[in-house]
Design an enzyme around this catalytic site. Structure first.
Site, PDB file in Angstrom:
ATOM      1  N   ARG A  19     -18.152 -17.355   9.784  1.00  0.00           N
ATOM      2  CA  ARG A  19     -18.017 -17.915  11.136  1.00  0.00           C
ATOM      3  C   ARG A  19     -18.582 -17.026  12.228  1.00  0.00           C
ATOM      4  O   ARG A  19     -18.715 -17.461  13.377  1.00  0.00           O
ATOM      5  CB  ARG A  19     -16.546 -18.182  11.427  1.00  0.00           C
ATOM      6  CG  ARG A  19     -15.707 -16.932  11.489  1.00  0.00           C
ATOM      7  CD  ARG A  19     -14.264 -17.207  11.911  1.00  0.00           C
ATOM      8  NE  ARG A  19     -13.532 -17.945  10.898  1.00  0.00           N
ATOM      9  CZ  ARG A  19     -12.214 -18.134  10.952  1.00  0.00           C
ATOM     10  NH1 ARG A  19     -11.509 -17.654  11.960  1.00  0.00           N
ATOM     11  NH2 ARG A  19     -11.602 -18.806   9.995  1.00  0.00           N
ATOM     12  N   ILE A  65     -16.010  -5.097   4.569  1.00  0.00           N
ATOM     13  CA  ILE A  65     -16.257  -5.026   3.132  1.00  0.00           C
ATOM     14  C   ILE A  65     -17.373  -5.979   2.730  1.00  0.00           C
ATOM     15  O   ILE A  65     -18.248  -5.634   1.928  1.00  0.00           O
ATOM     16  CB  ILE A  65     -14.961  -5.343   2.367  1.00  0.00           C
ATOM     17  CG1 ILE A  65     -13.967  -4.182   2.520  1.00  0.00           C
ATOM     18  CG2 ILE A  65     -15.244  -5.605   0.890  1.00  0.00           C
ATOM     19  CD1 ILE A  65     -12.589  -4.480   1.957  1.00  0.00           C
ATOM     20  N   LEU A 117     -15.280 -21.959   6.778  1.00  0.00           N
ATOM     21  CA  LEU A 117     -15.010 -22.171   5.355  1.00  0.00           C
ATOM     22  C   LEU A 117     -13.662 -22.825   5.074  1.00  0.00           C
ATOM     23  O   LEU A 117     -13.408 -23.220   3.930  1.00  0.00           O
ATOM     24  CB  LEU A 117     -15.099 -20.836   4.614  1.00  0.00           C
ATOM     25  CG  LEU A 117     -16.501 -20.221   4.556  1.00  0.00           C
ATOM     26  CD1 LEU A 117     -16.416 -18.788   4.059  1.00  0.00           C
ATOM     27  CD2 LEU A 117     -17.422 -21.040   3.678  1.00  0.00           C
ATOM     28  N   GLN A 126       4.088  -6.214   1.227  1.00  0.00           N
ATOM     29  CA  GLN A 126       3.906  -5.367   2.408  1.00  0.00           C
ATOM     30  C   GLN A 126       5.077  -5.476   3.376  1.00  0.00           C
ATOM     31  O   GLN A 126       5.407  -4.528   4.065  1.00  0.00           O
ATOM     32  CB  GLN A 126       2.597  -5.721   3.124  1.00  0.00           C
ATOM     33  CG  GLN A 126       2.182  -4.730   4.188  1.00  0.00           C
ATOM     34  CD  GLN A 126       0.761  -4.958   4.649  1.00  0.00           C
ATOM     35  OE1 GLN A 126       0.388  -6.066   5.005  1.00  0.00           O
ATOM     36  NE2 GLN A 126      -0.045  -3.911   4.631  1.00  0.00           N
ATOM     37  N   TYR A 183      -0.518 -13.703   4.289  1.00  0.00           N
ATOM     38  CA  TYR A 183      -1.605 -12.913   3.718  1.00  0.00           C
ATOM     39  C   TYR A 183      -1.260 -12.442   2.305  1.00  0.00           C
ATOM     40  O   TYR A 183      -2.070 -12.553   1.386  1.00  0.00           O
ATOM     41  CB  TYR A 183      -1.878 -11.719   4.624  1.00  0.00           C
ATOM     42  CG  TYR A 183      -3.010 -10.831   4.188  1.00  0.00           C
ATOM     43  CD1 TYR A 183      -4.334 -11.222   4.370  1.00  0.00           C
ATOM     44  CD2 TYR A 183      -2.767  -9.579   3.627  1.00  0.00           C
ATOM     45  CE1 TYR A 183      -5.383 -10.389   3.987  1.00  0.00           C
ATOM     46  CE2 TYR A 183      -3.801  -8.743   3.252  1.00  0.00           C
ATOM     47  CZ  TYR A 183      -5.110  -9.154   3.430  1.00  0.00           C
ATOM     48  OH  TYR A 183      -6.143  -8.324   3.053  1.00  0.00           O
ATOM     49  N   LYS A 214      -4.404  -4.791  -2.425  1.00  0.00           N
ATOM     50  CA  LYS A 214      -3.237  -4.145  -3.033  1.00  0.00           C
ATOM     51  C   LYS A 214      -1.960  -4.897  -2.703  1.00  0.00           C
ATOM     52  O   LYS A 214      -1.007  -4.919  -3.484  1.00  0.00           O
ATOM     53  CB  LYS A 214      -3.104  -2.700  -2.554  1.00  0.00           C
ATOM     54  CG  LYS A 214      -2.531  -2.563  -1.150  1.00  0.00           C
ATOM     55  CD  LYS A 214      -2.284  -1.129  -0.753  1.00  0.00           C
ATOM     56  CE  LYS A 214      -1.467  -0.999   0.503  1.00  0.00           C
ATOM     57  NZ  LYS A 214      -2.006  -1.693   1.681  1.00  0.00           N
TER      58      LYS A 214
END
Length: 250
Positions: A30, A10, A56, A140, A146, A134
């Site tokens: 990275r 993305i 980061l 999930q 996550y 989403k």
């Protein structure tokens, strides 16, 4: 435009879209080989793209990206927080150390990048776009790290939109659902029959029964970054073929 994790997937789609529109893109991430290759390709084609190789998860690295961007270009108009990975750290099959690491990988740098960019964004009345998921809305299962990171990104989006109103800085989030990226392909390859698994997924996507493309996510990001979105802030934009909000029986 600064795009974290802009080397592939993305993020790459966003970088390519920005350069195609004549903008300057700074990639921070990275993946050295992918980042340098993409920047060289776009620059060879007449675009302007810089790759900064960094990790980061370290706050100092985030500050370095902002400082280097300002030194080279003198301004920051758009910050796209995108870098992250679905590491599948669950409640039962994870542990506290993995969960804390997941938050560091997926949400901490969103805050750090915005924190260090804020003065530059004030000067340009710029915009921040957080790439979420989403799963931050739906959950999930077996994915505590996550999913909580993605939900946190949505909370930050609303909070920053309020805090930065006096400066004219707009803050929005884009929520992909099923997008074919290298990481997604790696996940599919873990199934005995990846083709059947992909078919089962796309059949549940109402509009066109197909995956969203990285370019379609990029188009939304570029819209939100433009003056055409000048009165949009604090919003969650679902680019998912109706996956979240329409009846999947469709």
């Amino acid at each position: 435009m600064i795009v974290t994790g802009g080397e592939r997937g993305i993020g790459e789609g966003i970088v390519r879209g920005m350069v195609a529109e004549g903008g300057t893109a700074v990639i921070a991430g990275r993946l050295r080989d992918e980042g340098e290759s993409l920047a060289n390709e776009l620059n060879a084609g007449g675009g302007q793209c810089l790759f900064i190789h960094t990790e980061l998860t370290q706050p100092g690295a985030c500050q370095m990206v902002i400082d280097q961007t300002m030194k080279l270009f003198g301004r920051i108009d758009i910050l796209v927080n995108n870098a992250g990975v679905n590491d599948r750290v669950g409640l039962e099959k994870g542990n506290p150390a993995d969960f804390i690491n997941s938050l560091s990988i997926n949400v901490s740098h969103y805050y750090c990048m915005a924190h260090y960019a804020i003065e530059a964004l004030k000067a340009t009345k710029g915009t921040i776009i957080n790439i979420s998921s989403k799963t931050g809305v739906t959950g999930q299962g077996g994915n505590s790290g996550y999913v909580s990171s993605k939900a946190a990104q949505l909370g930050l989006t609303r909070d920053w939109a309020i805090e930065l109103l006096p400066y004219g800085i707009r803050v929005n989030a884009v929520l992909p659902a099923e997008v074919m990226t290298p990481l997604y392909m790696n996940w599919l390859e873990g199934f005995a029959n990846p083709g059947e698994k992909l078919k089962a997924i796309t059949e549940r996507i109402p509009l066109g029964h197909r995956m969203t493309t990285a370019e379609e996510i990029a188009d939304m990001v570029l819209f939100l970054a433009s003056e055409r979105a000048s009165h949009i802030t604090g919003q969650y934009m679902h680019v998912d073929g109706g996956y979240v909000h329409l009846d999947r029986a469709l």
